[in-house]
Design a protein around this motif. Sequence first.
Motif, PDB file in Angstrom:
ATOM      1  N   GLN A 148      38.295   6.489  36.936  1.00 28.74           N
ATOM      2  CA  GLN A 148      37.138   5.697  36.353  1.00 28.74           C
ATOM      3  C   GLN A 148      36.895   6.677  35.258  1.00 28.74           C
ATOM      4  N   PRO A 149      35.754   6.026  34.995  1.00 23.78           N
ATOM      5  CA  PRO A 149      34.369   7.080  34.173  1.00 23.78           C
ATOM      6  C   PRO A 149      33.299   6.324  35.330  1.00 23.78           C
ATOM      7  N   GLU A 150      33.086   5.203  35.877  1.00 20.07           N
ATOM      8  CA  GLU A 150      32.582   5.412  36.668  1.00 20.07           C
ATOM      9  C   GLU A 150      31.926   6.615  38.078  1.00 20.07           C
ATOM     10  N   GLN A 151      33.507   6.938  38.046  1.00 17.56           N
ATOM     11  CA  GLN A 151      33.549   7.943  39.309  1.00 17.56           C
ATOM     12  C   GLN A 151      32.207   9.133  38.813  1.00 17.56           C
ATOM     13  N   PHE A 152      31.861   9.628  37.639  1.00 13.21           N
ATOM     14  CA  PHE A 152      31.275  10.552  37.182  1.00 13.21           C
ATOM     15  C   PHE A 152      30.684  10.679  36.394  1.00 13.21           C
ATOM     16  N   LEU A 153      29.668   9.055  36.261  1.00 11.22           N
ATOM     17  CA  LEU A 153      28.157   8.551  35.783  1.00 11.22           C
ATOM     18  C   LEU A 153      27.534   9.832  36.347  1.00 11.22           C
ATOM     19  N   ALA A 154      26.733   9.761  37.500  1.00 11.98           N
ATOM     20  CA  ALA A 154      25.928   9.699  37.971  1.00 11.98           C
ATOM     21  C   ALA A 154      25.670  11.281  38.279  1.00 11.98           C
ATOM     22  N   ASN A 155      27.069  11.914  37.568  1.00  9.88           N
ATOM     23  CA  ASN A 155      27.259  13.812  37.468  1.00  9.88           C
ATOM     24  C   ASN A 155      26.660  13.893  35.651  1.00  9.88           C
ATOM     25  N   VAL A 156      26.635  12.673  34.787  1.00  8.09           N
ATOM     26  CA  VAL A 156      26.540  13.518  33.956  1.00  8.09           C
ATOM     27  C   VAL A 156      25.246  13.153  33.315  1.00  8.09           C
ATOM     28  N   LYS A 157      24.190  13.945  32.744  1.00  9.86           N
ATOM     29  CA  LYS A 157      23.136  14.115  32.171  1.00  9.86           C
ATOM     30  C   LYS A 157      22.957  14.650  30.805  1.00  9.86           C
ATOM     31  N   PRO A 158      22.595  13.286  29.688  1.00 12.67           N
ATOM     32  CA  PRO A 158      23.195  14.009  28.349  1.00 12.67           C
ATOM     33  C   PRO A 158      21.667  15.082  28.457  1.00 12.67           C
ATOM     34  N   GLY A 159      21.864  15.999  26.865  1.00  8.99           N
ATOM     35  CA  GLY A 159      20.581  16.397  26.510  1.00  8.99           C
ATOM     36  C   GLY A 159      20.230  15.874  25.386  1.00  8.99           C
ATOM     37  N   ASN A 160      18.934  16.377  25.237  1.00 12.40           N
ATOM     38  CA  ASN A 160      18.380  15.829  23.433  1.00 12.40           C
ATOM     39  C   ASN A 160      19.270  16.151  22.740  1.00 12.40           C
ATOM     40  N   ASP A 161      19.599  18.003  22.806  1.00 17.66           N
ATOM     41  CA  ASP A 161      21.065  17.898  21.494  1.00 17.66           C
ATOM     42  C   ASP A 161      22.254  16.953  21.610  1.00 17.66           C
ATOM     43  N   ALA A 162      22.680  16.834  22.578  1.00 11.91           N
ATOM     44  CA  ALA A 162      23.630  15.428  22.215  1.00 11.91           C
ATOM     45  C   ALA A 162      23.035  13.983  22.265  1.00 11.91           C
ATOM     46  N   ILE A 163      21.650  13.491  22.388  1.00 10.43           N
ATOM     47  CA  ILE A 163      21.833  12.458  21.964  1.00 10.43           C
ATOM     48  C   ILE A 163      21.448  13.198  20.764  1.00 10.43           C
ATOM     49  N   LYS A 190      19.577   3.758  25.073  1.00  8.58           N
ATOM     50  CA  LYS A 190      20.626   3.040  25.017  1.00  8.58           C
ATOM     51  C   LYS A 190      21.235   4.459  24.285  1.00  8.58           C
ATOM     52  N   ILE A 191      21.244   5.613  23.367  1.00  4.90           N
ATOM     53  CA  ILE A 191      22.152   7.067  23.271  1.00  4.90           C
ATOM     54  C   ILE A 191      22.928   7.241  24.753  1.00  4.90           C
ATOM     55  N   ALA A 192      21.664   7.083  25.074  1.00  2.00           N
ATOM     56  CA  ALA A 192      22.217   8.162  26.439  1.00  2.00           C
ATOM     57  C   ALA A 192      23.513   7.891  27.423  1.00  2.00           C
ATOM     58  N   ALA A 193      23.050   6.057  27.152  1.00  2.00           N
ATOM     59  CA  ALA A 193      24.204   5.842  27.859  1.00  2.00           C
ATOM     60  C   ALA A 193      25.427   5.967  27.003  1.00  2.00           C
ATOM     61  N   LEU A 194      25.087   5.536  26.021  1.00  7.71           N
ATOM     62  CA  LEU A 194      26.893   5.514  25.696  1.00  7.71           C
ATOM     63  C   LEU A 194      26.735   7.495  25.815  1.00  7.71           C
ATOM     64  N   VAL A 195      26.476   8.529  25.178  1.00  6.21           N
ATOM     65  CA  VAL A 195      26.886   9.737  25.418  1.00  6.21           C
ATOM     66  C   VAL A 195      27.349   9.655  27.021  1.00  6.21           C
ATOM     67  N   ALA A 196      26.501   9.524  27.550  1.00  4.54           N
ATOM     68  CA  ALA A 196      26.817   9.876  29.548  1.00  4.54           C
ATOM     69  C   ALA A 196      28.464   9.190  29.478  1.00  4.54           C
ATOM     70  N   ARG A 197      28.842   7.604  29.234  1.00  7.21           N
ATOM     71  CA  ARG A 197      29.859   7.250  29.197  1.00  7.21           C
ATOM     72  C   ARG A 197      31.020   7.801  28.734  1.00  7.21           C
ATOM     73  N   GLU A 216      30.497  11.494  28.082  1.00 11.71           N
ATOM     74  CA  GLU A 216      31.411  12.246  28.704  1.00 11.71           C
ATOM     75  C   GLU A 216      31.672  12.160  30.346  1.00 11.71           C
ATOM     76  N   ALA A 217      31.616  10.940  30.822  1.00  8.87           N
ATOM     77  CA  ALA A 217      32.049  10.279  31.884  1.00  8.87           C
ATOM     78  C   ALA A 217      33.901  10.277  32.173  1.00  8.87           C
ATOM     79  N   SER A 218      34.242   9.252  30.915  1.00  8.33           N
ATOM     80  CA  SER A 218      35.723   9.334  30.363  1.00  8.33           C
ATOM     81  C   SER A 218      36.444  10.394  29.734  1.00  8.33           C
ATOM     82  N   ARG A 219      35.634  11.702  28.941  1.00  9.34           N
ATOM     83  CA  ARG A 219      36.040  12.528  29.205  1.00  9.34           C
ATOM     84  C   ARG A 219      36.899  12.996  30.253  1.00  9.34           C
ATOM     85  N   ALA A 220      35.290  13.372  30.808  1.00  7.41           N
ATOM     86  CA  ALA A 220      35.228  13.885  32.433  1.00  7.41           C
ATOM     87  C   ALA A 220      37.059  13.431  33.438  1.00  7.41           C
TER      88      ALA A 220
END
Length: 628
Positions: A194-209, A493-500, A502-506
């Motif tokens: 599940q994505p939750e296993q990877f969320l802690a390692n995802v830190k979205p940058g300004n460009d991604a947001i 809010k966007i950072a959480a969405l982007v992180a989710r 990226e975690a899903s893709r991972a």
Amino acid sequence: MFDFVNKKRRIVQIILGLATLPFVFWGVESYRNADAGDHVALAAGEKISRQEFEQALRNQQENMRATLGENFSPALLEKPEVRAAILEGLIQQRLLRQEASRVGLGVADAQLIEMIQNIDLFQEDGNFSKQRYEEWLRNQGMNARAFEARLRQDLMRQQLVDPFSKNAFISHSVAERILRLGDEKREVRVVQIQPEQFLANVKPGNDAIRAYYEAHKAEFQVPEQARVEYVVLSMDALAEKAQVTADEALAYYEEHKHEFGQPEERRASHILISAPASASASDRATARAKAEELLAEVRKSPQRFTELAKQHSQDPGSAPTGGDLGFFARNMMTKSFEDAVFRMKPGEISDIVETEHGFHIILLAEARGGKQASLEEVKKQVEQEVRKQKAAKTFGEMADSFSNMVYEQSDSLKPVAESLGLTIQESGWIRMNSDEPPYLNNARLLQAIFSEDAIKDKRNTEAIEVSSNTLVSARVVDYKPAATPSVDELRDKIAALVAREEASRAAINEGKEQLAQLQQGKTAPIKWTPGQQVSRRERQGFDNETVQAIFRAETNHLPAYSGLPNAQGGFTLIRVDRVIESRPPSAEERKTFAGQLSQLFAQEEFSSYLDGIKKRYDVSVRSESLEK
């Protein structure tokens, strides 16, 4: 009540609805609306009258009551989709009739006569009874010509249906293969990545947001909002305030005394020897003589009443149940029959009772109810009814004043509130698609609130009926136009969405990599769930996509592996440890299932044929016909 037609009208409906394949519902919304008129729809130039539609609704109500028993609710037929389906059936009957005529199908007179003579409902002692036939026509309010024309049309339609229903074929070997596939089981274990296993390692940058914001800007738009003050004129609120004197309660109770308490009901069984009022004196005498013989036998052996009713009663509606008519109150039966029943005591057997239907022998099984409630027992109910009456009168007097004042003094709600003793209420911020609070979730009222007149000029809305006997007028006190917050306001809010994302893709990539390794024979430290036996019929809680993946796995070598992205944005790994073949079906199971498959195949073919017919003829429906 005892007339076999009235008791078994559903049998007649089956006679008149001869098609063996169910109709395919095209959806009446696909038809353009017709102009107003005395009909609910037009199909191939033929009108479907409201009377015919209402009769079809009543017929369906009886069918559903017979099928569902105590679970039946009349509210089922108030649903637009159910009313649409019934109207659809009437439309399709018209179109099939037109198509039968177009292709030159016909029914010979001899064929029609044979059909009528073989209908069980019209037979007596194994032979066609003209008397029964004519009696049925009279009770249906039909003449022979109209009934025979309708039956002829049904037979013509049946000729269109038969090629599909009688010629569809599925071989027993195909049926066996499908049955065995359906019953085959696979013992499986799974693991969810599940994505939750990877969320802690995802830190979205300004460009991604910022990129996400630009791509989804429309989704972040905040719709226009308004705060309003409003007044409500409600009959329910008026009823709560109404005062009821003791004299008013007593007067209402005396006038409506018959409505309080349980009416007396009786449960009876009967044996009917049919002799309609139109029968000759000789025939009626013969029927009475037969009834007298049965009465003697019943009195000799009362315990055989049910058995004798099944054997001899000529009321098809009650004979199969031993003559049982169930519970009924007064004014539900033929008067002479009813008078006899309500004079009897439980367990008593009547003398011969003559009605327009023939001669009856009655057994009274049970009596209940008949208790008159006192005023003290129903005082709260009486007072509530008086309040409703008073409120209805007051509401009628106040409604016009309410509507006129909010319009004529449109710059404020104070005049109407002060004049009618109403409270001005205030809302929080509401939107066009608000589903709360009460009253302000009404589509018409919201449309008025967000109109230019209400927003720019701050005028009262018109008085709008938001529910039965409830009027509301509102006035905008503050307004915010639609706007899109800046990326900085939405950053978290966007950072959480982007992180989710990226975690899903991972998670999905990790799942695919592990699956590839397992399929190559490499092992990995995976914590599989305990084994479960899964079949296409018994899914053990797995969704359809997962079950398909389980049975797509190649099982030449076990364990076998499969996997797929899951609904949570992760990946489901599947391990198949064992394949459990189903037992061979019996010859009877193969035959039955092949018949079911043939019917499904025929329905698909017939559906395509009906679709072609629909395109050939014009159909129009008055949308209001689907409303209760």
